[in-house]
Design a protein around this motif. Structure first.
Motif, PDB file in Angstrom:
ATOM      1  N   GLN A  87      -3.308 -34.805  79.619  1.00  0.00           N
ATOM      2  CA  GLN A  87      -2.902 -36.127  80.108  1.00  0.00           C
ATOM      3  C   GLN A  87      -2.682 -36.076  81.622  1.00  0.00           C
ATOM      4  O   GLN A  87      -3.105 -36.951  82.365  1.00  0.00           O
ATOM      5  N   GLN A  88      -2.044 -34.973  82.075  1.00  0.00           N
ATOM      6  CA  GLN A  88      -1.789 -34.825  83.513  1.00  0.00           C
ATOM      7  C   GLN A  88      -3.086 -34.808  84.310  1.00  0.00           C
ATOM      8  O   GLN A  88      -3.224 -35.464  85.326  1.00  0.00           O
ATOM      9  N   THR A  89      -4.041 -33.987  83.820  1.00  0.00           N
ATOM     10  CA  THR A  89      -5.266 -33.827  84.592  1.00  0.00           C
ATOM     11  C   THR A  89      -6.153 -35.064  84.474  1.00  0.00           C
ATOM     12  O   THR A  89      -6.995 -35.300  85.321  1.00  0.00           O
ATOM     13  N   GLY A  90      -5.941 -35.881  83.431  1.00  0.00           N
ATOM     14  CA  GLY A  90      -6.807 -37.039  83.238  1.00  0.00           C
ATOM     15  C   GLY A  90      -6.277 -38.332  83.828  1.00  0.00           C
ATOM     16  O   GLY A  90      -6.963 -39.351  83.784  1.00  0.00           O
ATOM     17  N   LYS A  91      -5.064 -38.303  84.398  1.00  0.00           N
ATOM     18  CA  LYS A  91      -4.471 -39.526  84.949  1.00  0.00           C
ATOM     19  C   LYS A  91      -5.326 -40.124  86.060  1.00  0.00           C
ATOM     20  O   LYS A  91      -5.979 -39.400  86.797  1.00  0.00           O
ATOM     21  N   SER A  92      -5.249 -41.437  86.193  1.00  0.00           N
ATOM     22  CA  SER A  92      -5.948 -42.042  87.322  1.00  0.00           C
ATOM     23  C   SER A  92      -5.049 -41.990  88.552  1.00  0.00           C
ATOM     24  O   SER A  92      -3.874 -41.658  88.475  1.00  0.00           O
ATOM     25  N   LEU A  93      -5.643 -42.309  89.670  1.00  0.00           N
ATOM     26  CA  LEU A  93      -4.951 -42.181  90.952  1.00  0.00           C
ATOM     27  C   LEU A  93      -4.977 -43.520  91.666  1.00  0.00           C
ATOM     28  O   LEU A  93      -6.006 -44.180  91.728  1.00  0.00           O
ATOM     29  N   LEU A  94      -3.833 -43.948  92.178  1.00  0.00           N
ATOM     30  CA  LEU A  94      -3.800 -45.145  93.020  1.00  0.00           C
ATOM     31  C   LEU A  94      -3.249 -44.753  94.385  1.00  0.00           C
ATOM     32  O   LEU A  94      -2.138 -44.249  94.492  1.00  0.00           O
ATOM     33  N   ARG A  95      -4.079 -44.985  95.412  1.00  0.00           N
ATOM     34  CA  ARG A  95      -3.595 -44.770  96.778  1.00  0.00           C
ATOM     35  C   ARG A  95      -3.229 -46.121  97.350  1.00  0.00           C
ATOM     36  O   ARG A  95      -4.078 -47.007  97.402  1.00  0.00           O
ATOM     37  N   HIS A 151      -9.654 -33.504  89.879  1.00  0.00           N
ATOM     38  CA  HIS A 151     -11.037 -33.372  90.363  1.00  0.00           C
ATOM     39  C   HIS A 151     -11.155 -33.924  91.773  1.00  0.00           C
ATOM     40  O   HIS A 151     -11.806 -33.353  92.642  1.00  0.00           O
ATOM     41  N   ALA A 152     -10.514 -35.083  91.990  1.00  0.00           N
ATOM     42  CA  ALA A 152     -10.601 -35.727  93.296  1.00  0.00           C
ATOM     43  C   ALA A 152      -9.933 -34.862  94.364  1.00  0.00           C
ATOM     44  O   ALA A 152     -10.465 -34.692  95.462  1.00  0.00           O
ATOM     45  N   LEU A 153      -8.789 -34.274  94.023  1.00  0.00           N
ATOM     46  CA  LEU A 153      -8.100 -33.408  94.989  1.00  0.00           C
ATOM     47  C   LEU A 153      -8.938 -32.178  95.303  1.00  0.00           C
ATOM     48  O   LEU A 153      -9.048 -31.757  96.453  1.00  0.00           O
ATOM     49  N   GLU A 154      -9.545 -31.601  94.270  1.00  0.00           N
ATOM     50  CA  GLU A 154     -10.367 -30.402  94.469  1.00  0.00           C
ATOM     51  C   GLU A 154     -11.529 -30.693  95.429  1.00  0.00           C
ATOM     52  O   GLU A 154     -11.760 -29.955  96.390  1.00  0.00           O
ATOM     53  N   SER A 155     -12.224 -31.805  95.169  1.00  0.00           N
ATOM     54  CA  SER A 155     -13.367 -32.141  96.024  1.00  0.00           C
ATOM     55  C   SER A 155     -12.935 -32.403  97.454  1.00  0.00           C
ATOM     56  O   SER A 155     -13.593 -31.989  98.407  1.00  0.00           O
ATOM     57  N   GLU A 156     -11.814 -33.111  97.602  1.00  0.00           N
ATOM     58  CA  GLU A 156     -11.324 -33.421  98.950  1.00  0.00           C
ATOM     59  C   GLU A 156     -11.034 -32.130  99.716  1.00  0.00           C
ATOM     60  O   GLU A 156     -11.415 -31.969 100.879  1.00  0.00           O
ATOM     61  N   SER A 177       4.598 -40.058  90.415  1.00  0.00           N
ATOM     62  CA  SER A 177       3.727 -40.354  89.289  1.00  0.00           C
ATOM     63  C   SER A 177       4.557 -40.855  88.122  1.00  0.00           C
ATOM     64  O   SER A 177       5.740 -40.549  88.005  1.00  0.00           O
ATOM     65  N   THR A 178       3.956 -41.699  87.323  1.00  0.00           N
ATOM     66  CA  THR A 178       4.581 -42.168  86.098  1.00  0.00           C
ATOM     67  C   THR A 178       3.715 -41.667  84.950  1.00  0.00           C
ATOM     68  O   THR A 178       2.738 -40.944  85.174  1.00  0.00           O
ATOM     69  N   ASP A 179       4.027 -42.070  83.739  1.00  0.00           N
ATOM     70  CA  ASP A 179       3.213 -41.615  82.619  1.00  0.00           C
ATOM     71  C   ASP A 179       1.791 -42.142  82.708  1.00  0.00           C
ATOM     72  O   ASP A 179       0.874 -41.577  82.133  1.00  0.00           O
ATOM     73  N   LYS A 180       1.618 -43.246  83.413  1.00  0.00           N
ATOM     74  CA  LYS A 180       0.304 -43.875  83.423  1.00  0.00           C
ATOM     75  C   LYS A 180      -0.552 -43.499  84.627  1.00  0.00           C
ATOM     76  O   LYS A 180      -1.769 -43.483  84.547  1.00  0.00           O
ATOM     77  N   ARG A 181       0.097 -43.265  85.762  1.00  0.00           N
ATOM     78  CA  ARG A 181      -0.670 -43.119  86.985  1.00  0.00           C
ATOM     79  C   ARG A 181      -0.021 -42.165  87.964  1.00  0.00           C
ATOM     80  O   ARG A 181       1.186 -41.994  87.948  1.00  0.00           O
TER      81      ARG A 181
END
Lengths: 308, 634
Positions: B24-32, A16-21, B106-110
Motif C-alpha cells: 500500500q505504501q509503495t502504491g500510493k499516489s502522489l500529490l505535489r 518509482h517516481a522518486l527513484e527516477s527523479e 502522507s495519509t492513508d490515501k495519498r
C-alpha cells in the motif's frame, strides 16, 4: 523497484517516481561537471544513494569516486561495511582524515561536540574537496530531516569558500538545473531531497539494499549520558568512575561517530520490524544526533560554514 | 550483511500484514501542491496545522515547539504552527517566510509534497519555482482583507506556469465571525477574476488554520458551508494527467559507454511510451534508428513510459549526444532557432533585448538572445503594455533567438519540453524562466549565400591579416587617440585599416539610440556586426567604443566568430579622464546635464581578461600605440 510495467500505461507510484527523479539528478551531475564526487557516509541514506548511482549508470561503473570523511570515531562495523561495499561494487573509494586534527588528537570527549565536528568533519570535508578539486559533491541529505534543509535546492551553489548563501539561492524550475559555476565555486547536489525517512526504509525493503547491521536491534554495550544511550564501541571511550557499560537491546536510527550517536532501546531486529516501529514512534530521527541541539539554528549555521 | 538483509526480507514476506502494508505504501499516489498568497495570510500556519492534524508532528518537535511558541500568537493548543515550517533563523526572527520550503506528509490515501512559498513581492520568483513542479495550488486569502495585488499576481503566475487546479482557501474566517456573506463575496470576486486564467478546477473553502476549522473535520461553526474540509478534498481531488498518452520525447542526458561493445543513451522519458522495436528519430538530424534494448539494472524492459529513467540501445551507429531528443516520426517536436515565449524575470538587473544569455531547455544548453519584447503584462489587471526592458518579477511576451536550433514543444502541450531558463553568462545566476508559446519559422527560410571571393582571397589581395581590435575604456581614457596613431602608422606601412568611433557611429547608423542600458547593448551589437563585415572584407578594424559591459564585449567577440579579435583595455583612472575632459562631458555629467554617463552614474565593468592592457595615465599615447603596433603586426 524499476519494474517493467507491462502493457498498461500507468502513472508511476510514489517510490518509482522518486527513484527516477534521483537517477535523473545523478546523470545530470555526471554529464555537467568535470570532477564530481559522491559523499559516502555509510549510513542508510548513503546506501540508497549508492544503489541509485549503480542504477543510474548501469551497465557502466559509477563514473565518479565516493568520498568518506573519516573522523576516526566511526563505528567499527561501519568501516568494515564500507570496505566490503567498495570491493563488491567496484567503486573508487577515497578516504580523508583531517591531518591537523589527527596530530592534535581532536576528539569529542576533550574538545566538545561542536569543536570536534568543526575540525574533524566540516574542516576535513573542505580539505578533501579542495584537494580533489571537486566541482560537485553529491550528498544524501533529505528535506524532511531538518528545517533549514527543507529550503535547500537540489543543486545547491557554494562559493569558493564552500559557503551556502540561503538568501541568494538560484531559482530551480521544473527539472532544469543550473549547473554552471565560476572558477573555484562548487555545487552540492542532493538527489534524495524529496525522499522521507519512511520512503528510504520502504525502498531499502523492496530493493533488498544492504545496510550496516547497527540499524538492527541487538545486545550492545552502552552507557547513558544526559539521557542519551552511547555505545562503547572501543576502549577509547572514557568512563566515569563507577560507570560500567551494560548490555542493552538497542539499535541506531542514524549513524555517525559513535560517541555522538544516540542508540534507542528497541527489539526491531528486521527491516519490517524497523518500519513498524518507526510508524509507531513519536520522535524525529535527528534527535539522536547530539550536534544539532548544541544551539538554536545550529544546522543552518553549520551549513553556511560548509557542513553537509 | 547483504545476505542477512535478503533473509530478513524473506522472513517478512511470510508476514502478510506488513507485506500488504508495504504494498500500500509503495502504491500510493502522489500529490505535489504549493501554498501561496499574500504575506500574513497564514500559509505557514496552515501547513503546520495540516501536519499537526494529520498527527505528523513528533513528540520532540512538539515539545520544542511549545517551548518556542511562548510570547507568540497561538491557537487553542498553545502552539504557533508557523514555527514548524519557517526554517531559517532570519525568518524566525522577522516572523516571515522568505524562501520555498518543502514539507512531506502522507495519509492513508495519498502522499503529499508541499512547497510553502513566500508572499513577499520580491520573492515572487520563488513562487514560480514552487509552482513549476506542482499539480495543485492552495491560494490563501485573509478573510478580512479579501483579494490583494499579490493574490492576483500569484494567480497569474500559476496560470503562466500551468498549474491547473486551484483551491481558494479563505483563511482567518474566525476573525470575521465565520461570516457566510464575507466568504461568498470573496469567492465570487475570485471566480470572476480567474475566469480567463484557464484553470481546470477551482474550489473554495472557508477555514481558520489557527483554530483548525474545516481542515480535517467539517467545522460546526460554519454549518452554512456545504463543501468538503480541506484535507479530505486534497486526498481525493483528481489532478492526474497521463503524460504517457502524449507523443514520445526522450531527451538524451548521458551517453552510456562502458566499453567498445556497448553504446546506450541514458535519459528519462519526458512523455509518451517507447518500446523495443520502435523506430525513433533524432529530432535535430531526423536520422532514424530502431530501439533494440531498453536497459536497466533490474533487467531489460520491453517498454518504458513517461517518468521512467532508462538506457536505450539502438540498432545502428548514428550521431547522438547529450541534448538530442529522440522521438517517433509523425509526432516530432518543433525544431527552430526562434520562438515566442512568456518570460518571468527573476533578477535584480532587468532583462535586456539584445544581450546574450545561456538558455537551458531539457538537456540542451545554447547561447540565446531576447530579440524582441512584444509587451509586458500588468499582473494585477492582466492588461498589456509596451516595454523596453523587463524588471524583477515582471512578466513579458518575448521573441527569443538561439545560436543554433533547439527541439521544443509549446508549453501548453508539454511542460517538460516547453519550459526553459535563462542563465547569466558571467555570474551564472538563473535570471528568468520562460514558457514557449510557439516556434517562429522565419529564420529557417533564411540561409547564408556563399560566394566564390571570400575573406581569404580579399586578405591576400591586401597582404594582411584582417582582424578586429576592440578598444574599451572610459570616455577620455585615450582610446581614439591611440587608435588614430595606429591607423596612421598602418596606412603608412601600406595596410588597410578603418576606425569605427563611438561618437561618429552615433551620428549615423546609431542615431536612433540613446544611452539607456538597452540602447547601449544595441549600440554595441550593431557596431560588432559592422566590424565583422569590414574585417570579412579584409580590413583591419579598430573599434573605439566605451563598451562598458562585459556581456556585450563578449558578444562582440562571439559575433566576430573566427575573425581574429583583440580586446584592448585602455586603463586610465576616472580622476585622470575627468581632469582631461576633452569634450567637457564630465563637467556636464557632474552638473546633472547628462544622464547615464559612464563612470559617473552608469557603471563601467572593467575587463577581467583583456588581451592587452594599456595604462593611459602612465605613458604617452604615441608609446602606447607603438607598443600595440608591435603586438598587431609583430
Amino acid at each position: 523497484m524499476g519494474q517493467d510495467i507491462g502493457q498498461t500505461p500507468t502513472q508511476l507510484s510514489h517510490l518509482h517516481a522518486l527513484e527516477s527523479e534521483s537517477i535523473e539528478i545523478l546523470r545530470e551531475v555526471a554529464a555537467s561537471f568535470d570532477r564530481p564526487v559522491m559523499m559516502y557516509s555509510i549510513g542508510k541514506d548513503s546506501s540508497v544513494l549508492l544503489h541509485l548511482a549503480r542504477k543510474a549508470f548501469f551497465p557502466s561503473r559509477i563514473p565518479f569516486p565516493l568520498l568518506h570523511v573519516n573522523t576516526t570515531w566511526k563505528f567499527r562495523e561501519m568501516i568494515a561495511f564500507r570496505d566490503r561495499m567498495a570491493q563488491e561494487y567496484e567503486f573508487d573509494l577515497i578516504t580523508h582524515t583531517n591531518p591537523d586534527g589527527l596530530r592534535d588528537n581532536i576528539n569529542p570527549f576533550d574538545h566538545g561536540s561542536s569543536r570536534y565536528t568543526d575540525i574533524m568533519k566540516t574542516a576535513a570535508l573542505r580539505q578533501a574537496l579542495d584537494a580533489g578539486k571537486y566541482d560537485a559533491a553529491i550528498g544524501g541529505a533529505r528535506r524532511d530531516e531538518e528545517k533549514s534543509r527543507a529550503k535547500e535546492r537540489i543543486f545547491s551553489h557554494r562559493n569558493a569558500q564552500h559557503a551556502w548563501d540561503p538568501k541568494n539561492q538560484r531559482p530551480e524550475l521544473w527539472r532544469l538545473f543550473n549547473t554552471r559555476l565560476n572558477p573555484g565555486e562548487s555545487m552540492r547536489v542532493f538527489p534524495l531531497s524529496n525522499w522521507t525517512e519512511l520512503d528510504i526504509w520502504t525502498y531499502i525493503y523492496s530493493e533488498g539494499i544492504p545496510i550496516v547491521p547497527l540499524y538492527f536491534a541487538r545486545h550492545r554495550p552502552v552507557v547513558e549520558r544526559q539521557g542519551t544511550l552511547i555505545m562503547v564501541d572501543d576502549e577509547r571511550m572514557p568512563l566515569a568512575p563507577g560507570e560500567a557499560p551494560r548490555e542493552e537491546m538497542v539499535r541506531f536510527r542514524t549513524l555517525g561517530c559513535y560517541p555522538l550517536t544516540g542508540a534507542i532501546r528497541s527489539d526491531a531486529a528486521t527491516l519490517a520490524e524497523i518500519i513498524m516501529e518507526m510508524q509507531a514512534s513519536r520522535t524525529s530521527e535527528r534527535q539522536g544526533r547530539l550536534i544539532d541541539s548544541d544551539q538554536a539554528g545550529s544546522m543552518e549555521k553549520k551549513k553556511q560554514e560548509g557542513y553537509f | 550483511m547483504l545476505k542477512a538483509t535478503q533473509e530478513t526480507a524473506l522472513d517478512v514476506s511470510a508476514d502478510t500484514d506488513i507485506a500488504l502494508w508495504l504494498e500500500q505504501q509503495t502504491g500510493k499516489s502522489l500529490l505535489r501542491f504549493l501554498t501561496c498568497g499574500s504575506v500574513d495570510d497564514g500559509k505557514s500556519t496552515l501547513i503546520g496545522r495540516l501536519l499537526y492534524d494529520s498527527q505528523l508532528i513528533l513528540d520532540d518537535q512538539l515539545a520544542s515547539l511549545k517551548n518556542e511558541s511562548r510570547n507568540r500568537h497561538v491557537g487553542e493548543e498553545g502552539i504557533d504552527f508557523s514555527l514548524l515550517v519557517d526554517g531559517l533563523t532570519a525568518e524566525r526572527e522577522q516572523g516571515i517566510t522568505i524562501d520555498v520550503a518543502y514539507r512531506f506528509f502522507s495519509t492513508d490515501k495519498r502522499k503529499f509534497i508541499v512547497a510553502d512559498t513566500p508572499g513577499h513581492e520580491q520573492y515572487t520568483r520563488n513562487m514560480a519555482t514552487g509552482a513549476s513542479n506542482a499539480d495543485l495550488a492552495l491560494l490563501l486569502v485573509d478573510a478580512r482583507k479579501g483579494l490583494l495585488t499579490q493574490t492576483r499576481r500569484h494567480s497569474f503566475i500559476l496560470s503562466l506556469i500551468g498549474v491547473k487546479h486551484i483551491v481558494l482557501v479563505v483563511n482567518k474566517i474566525d476573525l470575521v465571525d465565520y461570516s457566510q456573506e464575507v466568504f461568498e463575496r470573496i469567492e465570487a470576486e475570485y471566480r470572476a477574476f480567474a475566469a480567463e486564467l484557464g484553470f481546470k478546477s477551482l474550489a473554495a473553502v472557508p477555514v481558520s488554520a489557527l483554530r483548525g476549522d474545516n481542515i480535517v473535520q467539517r467545522s460546526e461553526r460554519m454549518p452554512w458551508y456545504g463543501g468538503e474540509p480541506l484535507l479530505p478534498y486534497l486526498e481525493t481531488v483528481e489532478v492526474g494527467e497521463d503524460r504517457a498518452q502524449r507523443p514520445l520525447r526522450f531527451p538524451v542526458q548521458w551517453v552510456n559507454r562502458p566499453n567498445l561493445d556497448f553504446r546506450g543513451f541514458s535519459g528519462t522519458v519526458a512523455s509518451g511510451v517507447v518500446k523495443v522495436g520502435d523506430e525513433v528519430l533524432v529530432a535535430a538530424s531526423r536520422k532514424p534508428a530502431v530501439v533494440t534494448r531498453i536497459v536497466t539494472m533490474d533487467g531489460d524492459f520491453e517498454r518504458a513510459v513517461a517518468g521512467q529513467a532508462v538506457t536505450l540501445v539502438l540498432d545502428r551507429e548514428i550521431d547522438i549526444s547529450r541534448g538530442d531528443v529522440l522521438t517517433h516520426s509523425g509526432a516530432t517536436p518543433e525544431y527552430s532557432n526562434q520562438f515566442q515565449a512568456r518570460l518571468i524575470w527573476m533578477n535584480d538587473e532587468p532583462a535586456y533585448p539584445g544581450r546574450s544569455y545561456l538558455l537551458k531547455i531539457g538537456s540542451q544548453t545554447v547561447p540565446a538572445t531576447i530579440t524582441g519584447l512584444k509587451h509586458r503584462t500588468n499582473v494585477n489587471t492582466l492588461e498589456k503594455s509596451a516595454a523596453r526592458t523587463l524588471e524583477l518579477n515582471e512578466v513579458g511576451t518575448v521573441t527569443v533567438a538561439t545560436d543554433k536550433p533547439v527541439a521544443f514543444d509549446p508549453y501548453k502541450d508539454n511542460g517538460l519540453t516547453g519550459g526553459f531558463i535563462l542563465i547569466d553568462r558571467i555570474s551564472n545566476r538563473t535570471l528568468g524562466a520562460g514558457t514557449i508559446d510557439y516556434g517562429l519559422r522565419r529564420a529557417q527560410n533564411l540561409t547564408y549565400q556563399s560566394f566564390d571571393v571570400n575573406r581569404e582571397v580579399r586578405a591576400q589581395m591586401k597582404a594582411q591579416t584582417p582582424r578586429i581590435v576592440w578598444f574599451t575604456g572610459l570616455s577620455g581614457s585615450g582610446k581614439s587617440t591611440i587608435a588614430n596613431f595606429i591607423e596612421k602608422r598602418l596606412t603608412a606601412e601600406g595596410k588597410h585599416a578603418y576606425i569605427l568611433d563611438g561618437d561618429n557611429v552615433r551620428h549615423g547608423l546609431n542615431k536612433d539610440l540613446g544611452f539607456t542600458d538597452t540602447d547601449r547593448i544595441e549600440n554595441i551589437r550593431r557596431v560588432a556586426e559592422v566590424a565583422r563585415l569590414m574585417a570579412d572584407s579584409g580590413l583591419i578594424v579598430l573599434v573605439s567604443f566605451i563598451s562598458p559591459f562585459r556581456n556585450e564585449r563578449r558578444m562582440a567577440r562571439e559575433i566576430a566568430g573566427d575573425i581574429d579579435f583583440l580586446e584592448v583595455y585602455v586603463d586610465t583612472p576616472l580622476e585622470v579622464c575627468e581632469a582631461r575632459d576633452p569634450k567637457g562631458l564630465y563637467a556636464k555629467a557632474r552638473a546633472g546635464q547628462i544622464k547615464n554617463f559612464t563612470g559617473i552614474d552608469s557603471a563601467f565593468e572593467a575587463p577581467e581578461r583583456a588581451d592587452i592592457v594599456l595604462h593611459g595615465a602612465e605613458h604617452d599615447p604615441v608609446d602606447l600605440a607603438d607598443e600595440l603596433y608591435v603586438r598587431l603586426i609583430g
